[in-house]
Design a protein around this motif. Structure first.
Motif, mmCIF file in Angstrom:
data_model
loop_
_atom_site.group_PDB
_atom_site.id
_atom_site.type_symbol
_atom_site.label_atom_id
_atom_site.label_comp_id
_atom_site.label_asym_id
_atom_site.label_seq_id
_atom_site.Cartn_x
_atom_site.Cartn_y
_atom_site.Cartn_z
ATOM 1 N N LYS A 9 10.500 -14.397 30.203
ATOM 2 C CA LYS A 9 10.945 -14.713 31.565
ATOM 3 C C LYS A 9 10.245 -15.948 32.112
ATOM 4 O O LYS A 9 10.792 -16.652 32.948
ATOM 5 C CB LYS A 9 10.681 -13.519 32.489
ATOM 6 C CG LYS A 9 11.507 -12.305 32.144
ATOM 7 C CD LYS A 9 11.149 -11.131 33.024
ATOM 8 C CE LYS A 9 11.962 -9.913 32.616
ATOM 9 N NZ LYS A 9 11.607 -8.723 33.379
ATOM 10 N N THR A 10 9.020 -16.188 31.640
ATOM 11 C CA THR A 10 8.237 -17.341 32.073
ATOM 12 C C THR A 10 7.825 -18.147 30.858
ATOM 13 O O THR A 10 7.332 -17.590 29.877
ATOM 14 C CB THR A 10 6.968 -16.884 32.833
ATOM 15 O OG1 THR A 10 7.356 -16.151 33.989
ATOM 16 C CG2 THR A 10 6.119 -18.082 33.248
ATOM 17 N N GLY A 50 14.598 -18.098 34.844
ATOM 18 C CA GLY A 50 13.214 -17.627 34.848
ATOM 19 C C GLY A 50 12.315 -18.550 35.633
ATOM 20 O O GLY A 50 12.726 -19.119 36.650
ATOM 21 N N ARG A 79 13.265 -18.390 39.314
ATOM 22 C CA ARG A 79 12.037 -17.666 39.661
ATOM 23 C C ARG A 79 10.876 -18.603 40.014
ATOM 24 O O ARG A 79 9.781 -18.149 40.284
ATOM 25 C CB ARG A 79 11.650 -16.730 38.525
ATOM 26 C CG ARG A 79 12.698 -15.627 38.315
ATOM 27 C CD ARG A 79 12.414 -14.805 37.076
ATOM 28 N NE ARG A 79 11.043 -14.347 37.043
ATOM 29 C CZ ARG A 79 10.660 -13.083 37.124
ATOM 30 N NH1 ARG A 79 11.561 -12.142 37.229
ATOM 31 N NH2 ARG A 79 9.393 -12.751 37.072
ATOM 32 N N ARG A 101 -4.330 -16.106 31.220
ATOM 33 C CA ARG A 101 -3.141 -15.510 31.851
ATOM 34 C C ARG A 101 -3.423 -15.076 33.286
ATOM 35 O O ARG A 101 -2.590 -15.269 34.175
ATOM 36 C CB ARG A 101 -2.625 -14.332 31.037
ATOM 37 C CG ARG A 101 -1.934 -14.749 29.759
ATOM 38 C CD ARG A 101 -1.329 -13.548 29.084
ATOM 39 N NE ARG A 101 -0.710 -13.910 27.820
ATOM 40 C CZ ARG A 101 -0.034 -13.066 27.066
ATOM 41 N NH1 ARG A 101 0.126 -11.800 27.456
ATOM 42 N NH2 ARG A 101 0.496 -13.454 25.929
ATOM 43 N N SER A 105 -1.517 -16.532 36.495
ATOM 44 C CA SER A 105 -0.810 -15.594 37.386
ATOM 45 C C SER A 105 -1.281 -15.732 38.826
ATOM 46 O O SER A 105 -0.464 -15.769 39.751
ATOM 47 C CB SER A 105 -1.014 -14.152 36.917
ATOM 48 O OG SER A 105 -0.398 -13.942 35.670
ATOM 49 N N LYS A 109 1.085 -17.220 41.847
ATOM 50 C CA LYS A 109 1.378 -16.374 43.011
ATOM 51 C C LYS A 109 1.079 -17.123 44.308
ATOM 52 O O LYS A 109 1.864 -17.070 45.257
ATOM 53 C CB LYS A 109 0.564 -15.081 42.935
ATOM 54 C CG LYS A 109 0.888 -14.098 44.028
ATOM 55 C CD LYS A 109 0.105 -12.815 43.845
ATOM 56 C CE LYS A 109 0.442 -11.828 44.952
ATOM 57 N NZ LYS A 109 -0.301 -10.569 44.795
ATOM 58 N N SER A 114 7.034 -16.843 40.564
ATOM 59 C CA SER A 114 6.999 -15.539 39.915
ATOM 60 C C SER A 114 6.706 -15.710 38.419
ATOM 61 O O SER A 114 7.437 -16.393 37.718
ATOM 62 C CB SER A 114 8.348 -14.847 40.102
ATOM 63 O OG SER A 114 8.374 -13.635 39.409
ATOM 64 N N SER A 116 5.959 -13.754 34.754
ATOM 65 C CA SER A 116 6.055 -12.507 34.002
ATOM 66 C C SER A 116 5.718 -12.785 32.547
ATOM 67 O O SER A 116 6.190 -13.773 31.977
ATOM 68 C CB SER A 116 7.473 -11.931 34.090
ATOM 69 O OG SER A 116 7.612 -10.847 33.204
ATOM 70 N N TRP A 117 4.908 -11.941 31.946
ATOM 71 C CA TRP A 117 4.576 -12.101 30.537
ATOM 72 C C TRP A 117 5.498 -11.239 29.669
ATOM 73 O O TRP A 117 5.246 -11.049 28.493
ATOM 74 C CB TRP A 117 3.104 -11.726 30.303
ATOM 75 C CG TRP A 117 2.170 -12.478 31.191
ATOM 76 C CD1 TRP A 117 1.310 -11.943 32.099
ATOM 77 C CD2 TRP A 117 1.999 -13.903 31.291
ATOM 78 N NE1 TRP A 117 0.614 -12.946 32.741
ATOM 79 C CE2 TRP A 117 1.022 -14.158 32.267
ATOM 80 C CE3 TRP A 117 2.586 -14.981 30.648
ATOM 81 C CZ2 TRP A 117 0.599 -15.434 32.611
ATOM 82 C CZ3 TRP A 117 2.174 -16.270 30.996
ATOM 83 C CH2 TRP A 117 1.204 -16.488 31.961
ATOM 84 N N SER A 118 6.594 -10.758 30.241
ATOM 85 C CA SER A 118 7.562 -9.924 29.524
ATOM 86 C C SER A 118 8.701 -10.753 28.974
ATOM 87 O O SER A 118 9.034 -11.814 29.503
ATOM 88 C CB SER A 118 8.138 -8.860 30.465
ATOM 89 O OG SER A 118 7.125 -8.052 30.997
ATOM 90 N N SER A 120 12.602 -11.643 28.288
ATOM 91 C CA SER A 120 13.788 -11.639 29.153
ATOM 92 C C SER A 120 14.669 -10.449 28.877
ATOM 93 O O SER A 120 14.705 -9.897 27.848
ATOM 94 C CB SER A 120 14.612 -12.898 28.928
ATOM 95 O OG SER A 120 13.874 -14.022 29.317
#
Length: 120
Positions: A9-10, A50, A79, A101, A105, A109, A114, A116-118, A120
């Motif tokens: 996502k990022t 993203g 994002r 990280r 982050s 912020k 936004s 995200s380390w997840s 997509s």
């Protein structure tokens, strides 16, 4: 590492390969401090829904070309986009993954981006 990073996502732009190794699979090495038009197009393609973070060595963040790049990226990603400046003398590749990280982050912020380390 664009192929791997674009699955997240990022995406995080870093200067070199060792910086990417420190951050993880969402990191992309610019291979220097200049971002080419081809690299910009790839960012728009891979991360339009993203967010993108720029995290170069601190001295590069002060250069006019970097500031122009930052301004050209604002508002281009759903994002957000942000530029994270590490403390003077700190290279992203010198930090462990968790510290890098967390710093990214926190700074993102504060800038309303936004992160995200997840995937997509």
């Amino acid at each position: 590492n664009y192929g791997n990073a674009s699955k997240f996502k990022t995406g995080v732009l870093l200067e070199g390969v060792t910086d990417v190794w420190s951050l993880g699979p969402m990191g992309m090495a610019v291979l220097g401090a200049n971002i080419s038009d081809v690299q910009k197009k790839m960012l728009f393609t891979g991360f339009s829904d993203g967010s993108v973070v720029l995290c170069l060595d601190p001295e590069e963040m002060e250069k006019q070309k970097t500031k122009l790049f930052i301004n050209s990226m604002l508002g281009k990603f759903k994002r957000g986009f942000c530029a994270v400046k590490l403390p003077a003398g700190v290279d992203p590749g010198s930090l462990d993954r968790k510290t890098l990280r967390n710093y990214i982050s926190d700074q993102a912020k504060e800038q309303g981006c936004s992160v995200s380390w997840s995937r997509s």
